[in-house]
Design a protein around this motif. Sequence first.
Motif, PDB file in Angstrom:
ATOM      1  N   LEU A   1      27.469 -95.463 -42.068  1.00  9.92           N
ATOM      2  CA  LEU A   1      26.180 -94.788 -42.177  1.00  9.92           C
ATOM      3  C   LEU A   1      25.642 -94.452 -40.798  1.00  9.92           C
ATOM      4  CD1 LEU A   1      23.199 -95.658 -44.426  1.00  9.92           C
ATOM      5  CD2 LEU A   1      22.860 -95.629 -41.967  1.00  9.92           C
ATOM      6  N   VAL A   2      25.091 -93.255 -40.675  1.00 12.46           N
ATOM      7  CA  VAL A   2      24.389 -92.858 -39.457  1.00 12.46           C
ATOM      8  C   VAL A   2      22.886 -92.878 -39.717  1.00 12.46           C
ATOM      9  CG1 VAL A   2      24.024 -91.042 -37.759  1.00 12.46           C
ATOM     10  CG2 VAL A   2      26.326 -91.447 -38.680  1.00 12.46           C
ATOM     11  N   ALA A   3      22.458 -92.138 -40.727  1.00 16.50           N
ATOM     12  CA  ALA A   3      21.031 -92.079 -41.054  1.00 16.50           C
ATOM     13  C   ALA A   3      20.854 -91.489 -42.446  1.00 16.50           C
ATOM     14  CB  ALA A   3      20.270 -91.232 -40.039  1.00 16.50           C
ATOM     15  N   THR A   4      19.806 -91.935 -43.128  1.00 12.26           N
ATOM     16  CA  THR A   4      19.450 -91.360 -44.426  1.00 12.26           C
ATOM     17  C   THR A   4      17.965 -91.079 -44.465  1.00 12.26           C
ATOM     18  OG1 THR A   4      19.058 -93.497 -45.502  1.00 12.26           O
ATOM     19  CG2 THR A   4      21.298 -92.602 -45.629  1.00 12.26           C
ATOM     20  N   ILE A   5      17.577 -90.188 -45.367  1.00 11.44           N
ATOM     21  CA  ILE A   5      16.171 -89.852 -45.534  1.00 11.44           C
ATOM     22  C   ILE A   5      15.916 -89.549 -47.007  1.00 11.44           C
ATOM     23  CG2 ILE A   5      16.603 -87.416 -44.928  1.00 11.44           C
ATOM     24  CD1 ILE A   5      13.756 -87.394 -43.698  1.00 11.44           C
ATOM     25  N   THR A   6      14.823 -90.102 -47.540  1.00 10.69           N
ATOM     26  CA  THR A   6      14.463 -89.830 -48.922  1.00 10.69           C
ATOM     27  C   THR A   6      13.619 -88.564 -49.005  1.00 10.69           C
ATOM     28  OG1 THR A   6      12.374 -91.035 -48.903  1.00 10.69           O
ATOM     29  CG2 THR A   6      14.385 -92.317 -49.330  1.00 10.69           C
ATOM     30  N   SER A   7      13.402 -88.099 -50.223  1.00  9.31           N
ATOM     31  CA  SER A   7      12.578 -86.912 -50.414  1.00  9.31           C
ATOM     32  C   SER A   7      11.138 -87.165 -49.972  1.00  9.31           C
ATOM     33  CB  SER A   7      12.601 -86.474 -51.877  1.00  9.31           C
ATOM     34  OG  SER A   7      12.248 -87.552 -52.732  1.00  9.31           O
ATOM     35  N   GLY A   8      10.742 -88.424 -49.903  1.00  9.28           N
ATOM     36  CA  GLY A   8       9.403 -88.767 -49.433  1.00  9.28           C
ATOM     37  C   GLY A   8       9.317 -88.979 -47.940  1.00  9.28           C
ATOM     38  N   GLY A   9      10.476 -88.907 -47.253  1.00  8.48           N
ATOM     39  CA  GLY A   9      10.478 -89.012 -45.802  1.00  8.48           C
ATOM     40  C   GLY A   9      10.818 -90.376 -45.241  1.00  8.48           C
ATOM     41  N   THR A  10      11.171 -91.326 -46.080  1.00  6.09           N
ATOM     42  CA  THR A  10      11.565 -92.644 -45.582  1.00  6.09           C
ATOM     43  C   THR A  10      12.955 -92.567 -44.976  1.00  6.09           C
ATOM     44  OG1 THR A  10      10.230 -93.754 -47.254  1.00  6.09           O
ATOM     45  CG2 THR A  10      11.970 -95.042 -46.209  1.00  6.09           C
ATOM     46  N   THR A  11      13.090 -93.095 -43.766  1.00  6.74           N
ATOM     47  CA  THR A  11      14.356 -92.984 -43.047  1.00  6.74           C
ATOM     48  C   THR A  11      14.980 -94.354 -42.775  1.00  6.74           C
ATOM     49  OG1 THR A  11      13.190 -92.977 -40.930  1.00  6.74           O
ATOM     50  CG2 THR A  11      13.679 -90.836 -41.908  1.00  6.74           C
ATOM     51  N   ILE A  12      16.291 -94.329 -42.650  1.00  8.01           N
ATOM     52  CA  ILE A  12      17.077 -95.495 -42.233  1.00  8.01           C
ATOM     53  C   ILE A  12      18.056 -95.008 -41.186  1.00  8.01           C
ATOM     54  CG2 ILE A  12      18.799 -97.203 -42.925  1.00  8.01           C
ATOM     55  CD1 ILE A  12      17.529 -97.243 -45.695  1.00  8.01           C
ATOM     56  N   TYR A  13      18.194 -95.785 -40.107  1.00  2.00           N
ATOM     57  CA  TYR A  13      19.125 -95.428 -39.040  1.00  2.00           C
ATOM     58  C   TYR A  13      20.066 -96.595 -38.745  1.00  2.00           C
ATOM     59  CZ  TYR A  13      16.079 -91.490 -37.798  1.00  2.00           C
ATOM     60  OH  TYR A  13      15.351 -90.326 -37.815  1.00  2.00           O
ATOM     61  N   ALA A  14      21.286 -96.255 -38.375  1.00  2.00           N
ATOM     62  CA  ALA A  14      22.178 -97.267 -37.835  1.00  2.00           C
ATOM     63  C   ALA A  14      21.627 -97.718 -36.489  1.00  2.00           C
ATOM     64  CB  ALA A  14      23.580 -96.689 -37.661  1.00  2.00           C
ATOM     65  N   GLU A  15      21.815 -98.999 -36.169  1.00  2.00           N
ATOM     66  CA  GLU A  15      21.311 -99.520 -34.901  1.00  2.00           C
ATOM     67  C   GLU A  15      21.855 -98.745 -33.709  1.00  2.00           C
ATOM     68  OE1 GLU A  15      18.523-102.139 -36.132  1.00  2.00           O
ATOM     69  OE2 GLU A  15      19.088-101.834 -34.026  1.00  2.00           O
ATOM     70  N   SER A  16      23.085 -98.310 -33.819  1.00  2.00           N
ATOM     71  CA  SER A  16      23.753 -97.650 -32.699  1.00  2.00           C
ATOM     72  C   SER A  16      23.163 -96.289 -32.357  1.00  2.00           C
ATOM     73  CB  SER A  16      25.242 -97.494 -33.002  1.00  2.00           C
ATOM     74  OG  SER A  16      25.435 -96.712 -34.167  1.00  2.00           O
ATOM     75  N   VAL A  17      22.373 -95.709 -33.267  1.00  2.00           N
ATOM     76  CA  VAL A  17      21.819 -94.371 -33.007  1.00  2.00           C
ATOM     77  C   VAL A  17      20.300 -94.356 -32.911  1.00  2.00           C
ATOM     78  CG1 VAL A  17      23.793 -93.354 -34.201  1.00  2.00           C
ATOM     79  CG2 VAL A  17      21.613 -93.603 -35.420  1.00  2.00           C
ATOM     80  N   LYS A  18      19.674 -95.506 -33.157  1.00  2.00           N
ATOM     81  CA  LYS A  18      18.213 -95.550 -33.096  1.00  2.00           C
ATOM     82  C   LYS A  18      17.718 -95.133 -31.714  1.00  2.00           C
ATOM     83  CE  LYS A  18      17.063 -99.006 -36.607  1.00  2.00           C
ATOM     84  NZ  LYS A  18      16.547-100.371 -36.865  1.00  2.00           N
ATOM     85  N   GLY A  19      16.694 -94.282 -31.722  1.00  2.00           N
ATOM     86  CA  GLY A  19      16.129 -93.811 -30.465  1.00  2.00           C
ATOM     87  C   GLY A  19      16.837 -92.602 -29.884  1.00  2.00           C
ATOM     88  N   ARG A  20      18.003 -92.281 -30.434  1.00  2.00           N
ATOM     89  CA  ARG A  20      18.753 -91.125 -29.935  1.00  2.00           C
ATOM     90  C   ARG A  20      18.883 -90.022 -30.987  1.00  2.00           C
ATOM     91  NH1 ARG A  20      23.981 -91.605 -28.722  1.00  2.00           N
ATOM     92  NH2 ARG A  20      24.382 -93.299 -30.220  1.00  2.00           N
ATOM     93  N   PHE A  21      19.021 -90.406 -32.240  1.00  2.00           N
ATOM     94  CA  PHE A  21      19.197 -89.445 -33.328  1.00  2.00           C
ATOM     95  C   PHE A  21      17.932 -89.380 -34.181  1.00  2.00           C
ATOM     96  CE2 PHE A  21      24.133 -89.851 -33.869  1.00  2.00           C
ATOM     97  CZ  PHE A  21      24.281 -89.607 -32.510  1.00  2.00           C
ATOM     98  N   THR A  22      17.663 -88.201 -34.712  1.00  2.00           N
ATOM     99  CA  THR A  22      16.531 -88.024 -35.615  1.00  2.00           C
ATOM    100  C   THR A  22      16.983 -87.240 -36.836  1.00  2.00           C
ATOM    101  OG1 THR A  22      14.954 -87.988 -33.775  1.00  2.00           O
ATOM    102  CG2 THR A  22      14.192 -87.136 -35.881  1.00  2.00           C
ATOM    103  N   ILE A  23      16.745 -87.816 -38.016  1.00  2.00           N
ATOM    104  CA  ILE A  23      17.070 -87.136 -39.257  1.00  2.00           C
ATOM    105  C   ILE A  23      15.808 -86.528 -39.839  1.00  2.00           C
ATOM    106  CG2 ILE A  23      16.778 -89.199 -40.715  1.00  2.00           C
ATOM    107  CD1 ILE A  23      19.200 -88.187 -42.370  1.00  2.00           C
ATOM    108  N   SER A  24      15.941 -85.346 -40.423  1.00  2.00           N
ATOM    109  CA  SER A  24      14.814 -84.685 -41.070  1.00  2.00           C
ATOM    110  C   SER A  24      15.361 -83.845 -42.218  1.00  2.00           C
ATOM    111  CB  SER A  24      14.050 -83.806 -40.077  1.00  2.00           C
ATOM    112  OG  SER A  24      14.894 -82.799 -39.545  1.00  2.00           O
ATOM    113  N   ARG A  25      14.469 -83.362 -43.057  1.00  2.00           N
ATOM    114  CA  ARG A  25      14.930 -82.544 -44.169  1.00  2.00           C
ATOM    115  C   ARG A  25      13.864 -81.551 -44.582  1.00  2.00           C
ATOM    116  NH1 ARG A  25      15.940 -86.353 -49.326  1.00  2.00           N
ATOM    117  NH2 ARG A  25      15.880 -84.356 -50.488  1.00  2.00           N
ATOM    118  N   ASP A  26      14.348 -80.515 -45.265  1.00  2.00           N
ATOM    119  CA  ASP A  26      13.478 -79.506 -45.868  1.00  2.00           C
ATOM    120  C   ASP A  26      13.753 -79.580 -47.359  1.00  2.00           C
ATOM    121  OD1 ASP A  26      12.419 -77.140 -46.979  1.00  2.00           O
ATOM    122  OD2 ASP A  26      12.657 -76.068 -45.084  1.00  2.00           O
TER     123      ASP A  26
END
Length: 119
Positions: free
Chosen positions: A47-72
């Motif tokens: 897993l790298v990152a996930t995002i729900t339709s409500g905007g709740t996100t989860i990130y792998a520790e290795s990418v926190k602070g460097r990667f940003t997930i978003s959705r439309d």
Amino acid sequence: QAQLVESGGGLVQPGGSLRLSCAASGSIFSIFVMGWYRQAPGKQRELVATITSGGTTIYAESVKGRFTISRDNAKHTVYLQMNSLKPEDTAVYYCNADGVVAGEPLPSWGQGTQVTVSS
């Protein structure tokens, strides 16, 4: 035929940035969770990152602070902004969709897009 289509991969130098996109096409009504996973040669998919339709996100520790997930939600599209890339980020990145409400079957995974971080 419904599908997940990824784009935006490529070759980048360490410290550089890339933005991945994944669009779900077809007769899609809603998708609860969209996310990004990656698989490096000889390693398991992670897993790298996930995002729900409500905007709740989860990130792998290795990418926190460097990667940003978003959705439309209206476009059924998820993005992954990757900054400060490291050689260890090199992998095939896969888009994932879960909790799909659609008029036709949607594969859970896209075809993958290669990200290579190298000087």
